[in-house]
Every structure is written in structure tokens, then in C-alpha cells.
Scaffold this motif. Structure first.
Motif, PDB file in Angstrom:
ATOM      1  N   MET A 149       0.825  -1.203   0.000  1.00  0.00           N
ATOM      2  CA  MET A 149       0.000   0.000   0.000  1.00  0.00           C
ATOM      3  C   MET A 149       0.861   1.256   0.000  1.00  0.00           C
ATOM      4  N   GLN A 150       1.920   1.280   0.851  1.00  0.00           N
ATOM      5  CA  GLN A 150       2.779   2.449   0.937  1.00  0.00           C
ATOM      6  C   GLN A 150       3.576   2.641  -0.346  1.00  0.00           C
ATOM      7  N   LEU A 151       4.097   1.521  -0.904  1.00  0.00           N
ATOM      8  CA  LEU A 151       4.840   1.630  -2.157  1.00  0.00           C
ATOM      9  C   LEU A 151       3.926   2.094  -3.281  1.00  0.00           C
ATOM     10  N   ARG A 152       2.668   1.602  -3.260  1.00  0.00           N
ATOM     11  CA  ARG A 152       1.738   2.050  -4.288  1.00  0.00           C
ATOM     12  C   ARG A 152       1.523   3.547  -4.193  1.00  0.00           C
ATOM     13  N   TYR A 153       1.439   4.064  -2.965  1.00  0.00           N
ATOM     14  CA  TYR A 153       1.264   5.499  -2.777  1.00  0.00           C
ATOM     15  C   TYR A 153       2.485   6.268  -3.301  1.00  0.00           C
ATOM     16  N   VAL A 154       3.684   5.739  -2.994  1.00  0.00           N
ATOM     17  CA  VAL A 154       4.905   6.429  -3.417  1.00  0.00           C
ATOM     18  C   VAL A 154       4.984   6.513  -4.939  1.00  0.00           C
ATOM     19  N   PHE A 155       4.708   5.396  -5.602  1.00  0.00           N
ATOM     20  CA  PHE A 155       4.805   5.410  -7.063  1.00  0.00           C
ATOM     21  C   PHE A 155       3.666   6.216  -7.684  1.00  0.00           C
ATOM     22  N   SER A 156       2.499   6.220  -7.013  1.00  0.00           N
ATOM     23  CA  SER A 156       1.402   7.060  -7.496  1.00  0.00           C
ATOM     24  C   SER A 156       1.783   8.540  -7.408  1.00  0.00           C
ATOM     25  N   GLU A 157       2.419   8.921  -6.292  1.00  0.00           N
ATOM     26  CA  GLU A 157       2.867  10.304  -6.143  1.00  0.00           C
ATOM     27  C   GLU A 157       3.960  10.646  -7.147  1.00  0.00           C
ATOM     28  N   LEU A 158       4.810   9.651  -7.430  1.00  0.00           N
ATOM     29  CA  LEU A 158       5.878   9.869  -8.419  1.00  0.00           C
ATOM     30  C   LEU A 158       5.291  10.178  -9.795  1.00  0.00           C
ATOM     31  N   GLY A 159       4.289   9.383 -10.198  1.00  0.00           N
ATOM     32  CA  GLY A 159       3.670   9.619 -11.500  1.00  0.00           C
ATOM     33  C   GLY A 159       2.965  10.961 -11.563  1.00  0.00           C
TER      34      GLY A 159
ATOM     35  N   THR B  59       9.565  12.369   7.580  1.00  0.00           N
ATOM     36  CA  THR B  59      10.116  13.230   6.535  1.00  0.00           C
ATOM     37  C   THR B  59      10.642  12.410   5.359  1.00  0.00           C
ATOM     38  N   ALA B  60      11.279  11.274   5.670  1.00  0.00           N
ATOM     39  CA  ALA B  60      11.822  10.423   4.599  1.00  0.00           C
ATOM     40  C   ALA B  60      10.703   9.893   3.710  1.00  0.00           C
ATOM     41  N   TYR B  61       9.574   9.530   4.327  1.00  0.00           N
ATOM     42  CA  TYR B  61       8.454   8.996   3.547  1.00  0.00           C
ATOM     43  C   TYR B  61       7.851  10.076   2.653  1.00  0.00           C
ATOM     44  N   ILE B  62       7.752  11.301   3.171  1.00  0.00           N
ATOM     45  CA  ILE B  62       7.198  12.400   2.380  1.00  0.00           C
ATOM     46  C   ILE B  62       8.157  12.794   1.254  1.00  0.00           C
ATOM     47  N   ALA B  63       9.467  12.737   1.553  1.00  0.00           N
ATOM     48  CA  ALA B  63      10.463  13.190   0.565  1.00  0.00           C
ATOM     49  C   ALA B  63      10.746  12.151  -0.503  1.00  0.00           C
ATOM     50  N   LEU B  64      10.379  10.880  -0.266  1.00  0.00           N
ATOM     51  CA  LEU B  64      10.745   9.819  -1.209  1.00  0.00           C
ATOM     52  C   LEU B  64      10.248  10.070  -2.639  1.00  0.00           C
ATOM     53  N   PRO B  65       8.995  10.498  -2.866  1.00  0.00           N
ATOM     54  CA  PRO B  65       8.571  10.773  -4.249  1.00  0.00           C
ATOM     55  C   PRO B  65       9.415  11.861  -4.918  1.00  0.00           C
ATOM     56  N   PHE B  66       9.832  12.881  -4.147  1.00  0.00           N
ATOM     57  CA  PHE B  66      10.675  13.931  -4.719  1.00  0.00           C
ATOM     58  C   PHE B  66      12.024  13.361  -5.161  1.00  0.00           C
ATOM     59  N   LEU B  67      12.603  12.495  -4.308  1.00  0.00           N
ATOM     60  CA  LEU B  67      13.889  11.891  -4.656  1.00  0.00           C
ATOM     61  C   LEU B  67      13.772  11.010  -5.894  1.00  0.00           C
ATOM     62  N   LEU B  68      12.672  10.263  -5.988  1.00  0.00           N
ATOM     63  CA  LEU B  68      12.488   9.406  -7.163  1.00  0.00           C
ATOM     64  C   LEU B  68      12.308  10.238  -8.432  1.00  0.00           C
ATOM     65  N   GLU B  69      11.597  11.373  -8.316  1.00  0.00           N
ATOM     66  CA  GLU B  69      11.464  12.263  -9.478  1.00  0.00           C
ATOM     67  C   GLU B  69      12.833  12.744  -9.936  1.00  0.00           C
TER      68      GLU B  69
ATOM     69  N   GLY C 116       0.865  18.776   4.614  1.00  0.00           N
ATOM     70  CA  GLY C 116       0.410  19.160   5.946  1.00  0.00           C
ATOM     71  C   GLY C 116      -0.407  18.067   6.594  1.00  0.00           C
ATOM     72  N   ILE C 117      -1.289  17.450   5.806  1.00  0.00           N
ATOM     73  CA  ILE C 117      -2.117  16.364   6.348  1.00  0.00           C
ATOM     74  C   ILE C 117      -1.241  15.175   6.747  1.00  0.00           C
ATOM     75  N   MET C 118      -0.258  14.878   5.921  1.00  0.00           N
ATOM     76  CA  MET C 118       0.631  13.751   6.231  1.00  0.00           C
ATOM     77  C   MET C 118       1.430  14.026   7.491  1.00  0.00           C
ATOM     78  N   ARG C 119       1.809  15.290   7.682  1.00  0.00           N
ATOM     79  CA  ARG C 119       2.504  15.654   8.916  1.00  0.00           C
ATOM     80  C   ARG C 119       1.608  15.406  10.132  1.00  0.00           C
ATOM     81  N   LEU C 120       0.310  15.788   9.989  1.00  0.00           N
ATOM     82  CA  LEU C 120      -0.620  15.643  11.111  1.00  0.00           C
ATOM     83  C   LEU C 120      -0.846  14.182  11.496  1.00  0.00           C
ATOM     84  N   VAL C 121      -0.797  13.278  10.506  1.00  0.00           N
ATOM     85  CA  VAL C 121      -1.028  11.860  10.804  1.00  0.00           C
ATOM     86  C   VAL C 121       0.271  11.137  11.153  1.00  0.00           C
TER      87      VAL C 121
END
Length: 303
Positions: A1-11, A221-231, A212-217
Motif C-alpha cells: 500500500m505504501q509503495l503504491r502510494y509512493v509510485f502514485s505520487e511519483l507519477g 520526513t523520509a516517507y514524504i520526501a521519497l517521491p521527490f527523490l524518485l522524481e 500538511g495532512i501527512m505531517r498531522l497523521v
């Protein structure tokens, strides 16, 4: 689920900032191609220096059997060779020297002309046809008269080659092209870094509510930044691939098809040198995008 989210954000990130990513890719493509050309030209200069010698070198040819020089009565003897080496060793103008054997000279000729001409029952030449030589490196290219006069006329010496003036414009052109390519690449690398920074800033701004929502839940930081790094990594890989293709086209059409066939007075770079250039840009490309992204995401993701 998390990897799917990361790759979805990457696209989504790649589509959302497509124009900026295209600009980064094109800038990387041009700058990495120029860096690769600089690496190739540097290797070409080294290859020519290995074959001819540098502007700091002169070459003393020793007598061979059936030498065209009338002063040579036969092939250089061990005593004559040792005498020449002793004179070279004791001369104050000499920084270093080395002996080149018949076999080493033969390998150079084969590399320059092509090994196929030296195979079969009637080869164009053999190792025995090559002369031995002493390659002398000078301390100062302008201080050479002492060593040339010292070895001239010695028994076993057939001739002296001094190509400093001949090689000077050739090396000057190669060095000018090399530093010109690296200089322009330096400006484009700075442009690429600025583009990466702007891309990260715009992407973070477009996703500020989501971040912001991800911060609240409690997302890290690494999880939020991962799509940026993959881009950043995707744009780097595309730029490296395009630059490697451009360098391959230069090697094939410029070196193999034209220079290698028409300018046979110089040994030319080949596949191994191309591999070194591609390895250099394959390291530099990701560094130019991933490192700035790591730094900037720490700033722009503080929502």
C-alpha cells in the motif's frame, strides 16, 4: 500500500511538473554530453601522448638491422645501448626516460594501422623490423640542446625525433576543445542545479496541503520526501541515457566512421574510453539532481 502510494505520487509529480522536468532533462543532457566530451578529449590527448610523446619528450632511435642511416653498421649492441642510456641518465636536462622495445613499438604500429595488415604469410612488417628507442622526458621543453648534442653521433644511435613544435598546435587544439567543453558544461551544471531547486520548490508548493495532512497523521520526513527523490532520480537517468546516446553517436560517426578512417597518423579513442566517459556522467548525473533534492526537501517540506 505504501509503495503504491509512493509510485502514485511519483507519477503525479512527473505529470504535474512536466515542463520543468523536461527543462531539467534537456539541461542535464547538454551539460553531461559536454562533460563526457571533455573526458573523451582528455583521454584522446593522453592516447596521442603515449604514441608520440608529449611536448616535453624527445625520442632517440637506436640502430636496427639494415638501418637506412649509413652510420649504423648493424643492430645496436648491448654495450652501445648501455652507453646511450648512461649519457641520458647523467644529463641534467633529463627529468625521466624509458626504453621502448621492438615488441612495444610493433604493438603501437599495429594499433595505429590495424592488426589485420600484420597477419598472414606476408605481413607488412614484423617486430624485428621495428627499432628500439629511448623516450626522454625533459625538465624544461626549452632546454633540450644539451641532451640532443650529447646523444647525437653516439655509436648505436640512428636518429633523434623532436616533435615538440609539430605536436604543439595539435595538443593546443585538443586542450582548447577539452577545456571549452568543460567550461560550458560548468555553466550548464549551475543552470541544472537552479532548475532542480525550482522544480522541488514548485512541487512542494503544489502539494503543501497534502504534506500538511501527512505531517498531522505522523508521516516521517523520509516517507514524504521519497517521491521527490524518485522524481530527481528519474530525470537524472533520462538525462544520462540521452547523453550516453549522444556520446555514442559522436564515437561512431565522428571517430569511427570519419576520423579513424581518414586521419590515420594518430591513434584514436575506442570503446574502453567511451565506457569511462559514460561511467563519469552516470555518477555525475544522479549527484546533480539527488543531492540538491535531499538538501532542498529538508527546507520546503517543513509545512
Amino acid at each position: 500500500m505504501q509503495l503504491r502510494y509512493v509510485f502514485s505520487e511519483l507519477g503525479q509529480g512527473l505529470r504535474r511538473n512536466l515542463s520543468m522536468h523536461v527543462a531539467v532533462v534537456l539541461t542535464l543532457f547538454v551539460s553531461l554530453t559536454l562533460v563526457g566530451l571533455g573526458v573523451l578529449l582528455n583521454q584522446q590527448a593522453n592516447k596521442a601522448a603515449d604514441h608520440w610523446g608529449s611536448q616535453l619528450q624527445i625520442t632517440v632511435w637506436l640502430c636496427k638491422a639494415n638501418d637506412s642511416n649509413a652510420a649504423c653498421t648493424g643492430e645496436v649492441t648491448d654495450a652501445q645501448r648501455d652507453a646511450v642510456v648512461e649519457v641520458v641518465k647523467e644529463n641534467p636536462e633529463v627529468a625521466d626516460y624509458h626504453l621502448e622495445s621492438k615488441e612495444e613499438a610493433f604493438e603501437k604500429v599495429k594499433e595505429l594501422v590495424g592488426p589485420e595488415r600484420f597477419e598472414g604469410p606476408n605481413p607488412a612488417a614484423t617486430a624485428e623490423d621495428m627499432p628500439e628507442s629511448v623516450w626522454i622526458e625533459l625538465k624544461d621543453p626549452n632546454e633540450y640542446e644539451g641532451i640532443t648534442s650529447a646523444v647525437t653521433g653516439l655509436d648505436g644511435v640512428s636518429g633523434i625525433r623532436d616533435m615538440r613544435e609539430t605536436l604543439k598546435p595539435i595538443y593546443g587544439s585538443i586542450n582548447a576543445l577539452q577545456w571549452g567543453a568543460l567550461g560550458i558544461a560548468g555553466f550548464l551544471v549551475v543552470a541544472a542545479l537552479l532548475l532542480v531547486g525550482n522544480t522541488i520548490r514548485l512541487a512542494a508548493f503544489a502539494r503543501r496541503k497534502e504534506i500538511g495532512i501527512m505531517r498531522l497523521v505522523g508521516a516521517s520526513t523520509a516517507y514524504i520526501a521519497l517521491p521527490f527523490l524518485l522524481e530527481a532520480l528519474v530525470t537524472a537517468l533520462v538525462g544520462v541515457g540521452l547523453a550516453a546516446g549522444a556520446l555514442g553517436a559522436f564515437m561512431w560517426f565522428g571517430i569511427h566512421e570519419r576520423a579513424g578512417d581518414t586521419l590515420k597518423f594518430m591513434p584514436w579513442i575506442g570503446g574502453s574510453e567511451y565506457g569511462v566517459a559514460v561511467a563519469a556522467i552516470a555518477i555525475l548525473g544522479p549527484v546533480l539532481t539527488v543531492l540538491p533534492t535531499l538538501v532542498l526537501t529538508r527546507k520546503y517540506l517543513k509545512v
